[in-house]
Design a protein around this motif. Structure first.
Motif: not given
Length: 158
Positions: A46, A13, A101, A99
């Protein structure tokens, strides 16, 4: 718009764009069949299940539309043409679901026509893709209200 079809997917990122309130800017696609009776979903890496192709709008991309088409290539292996701007969809997750992430995000979606499905693509090793009817996609996206909202804004046959 011509797409740069990289052989590998971007990661990290470091080049991520953020909005005025610190929200991550995410661009995505609602890929429709030519007759608009099906939508192409991809497997989530995920959470499991199915999602729309989407990902971070990066600082070297001039528009969210460019980022959305890059994500469509990387995640779904499609070359696409934007047909309609579906607008921004706010993050609908509860604060407890956020979160480091998975920070708060603002999603910008585009309805796209699939010009080509490649047999090989950057994330093929970790994602499948499947064409679904509106009813199948609606059920698959039931736990992702922001993705369901994008689907509902599209011109898929309902």
């Amino acid at each position: 718009m011509s797409q740069n079809l990289a052989a590998t997917a971007r990661t990290g990122r470091d080049n991520q764009r953020y909005g005025a309130q610190g929200e991550r800017l995410v661009a995505g696609v609602v890929p429709l069949s030519n007759d608009k009776t099906k939508v192409l979903l991809i497997e989530s890496t995920r959470r499991g299940g199915w999602v729309l192709a989407k990902g971070g709008w990066e600082t070297d991309e001039g528009t969210a539309q460019e980022a959305a088409c890059r994500e469509a290539w990387e995640e779904a292996g499609i070359v696409c043409t934007v047909l309609k701007d579906l607008g921004t969809v706010p993050d609908m997750r509860a604060p407890g679901e956020l979160t480091p992430k998975a920070p708060k995000a603002a999603y910008h979606f585009y309805e796209v026509r699939v010009d080509r499905e490649a047999p090989e693509w950057p994330e093929k090793h970790k994602r499948g893709r499947q064409w679904m009817s509106y009813q199948q996609a609606r059920q698959a996206l039931a736990t992702r209200p922001e993705l369901l909202e994008a689907l509902n804004r599209s011109s898929v046959t309902k």
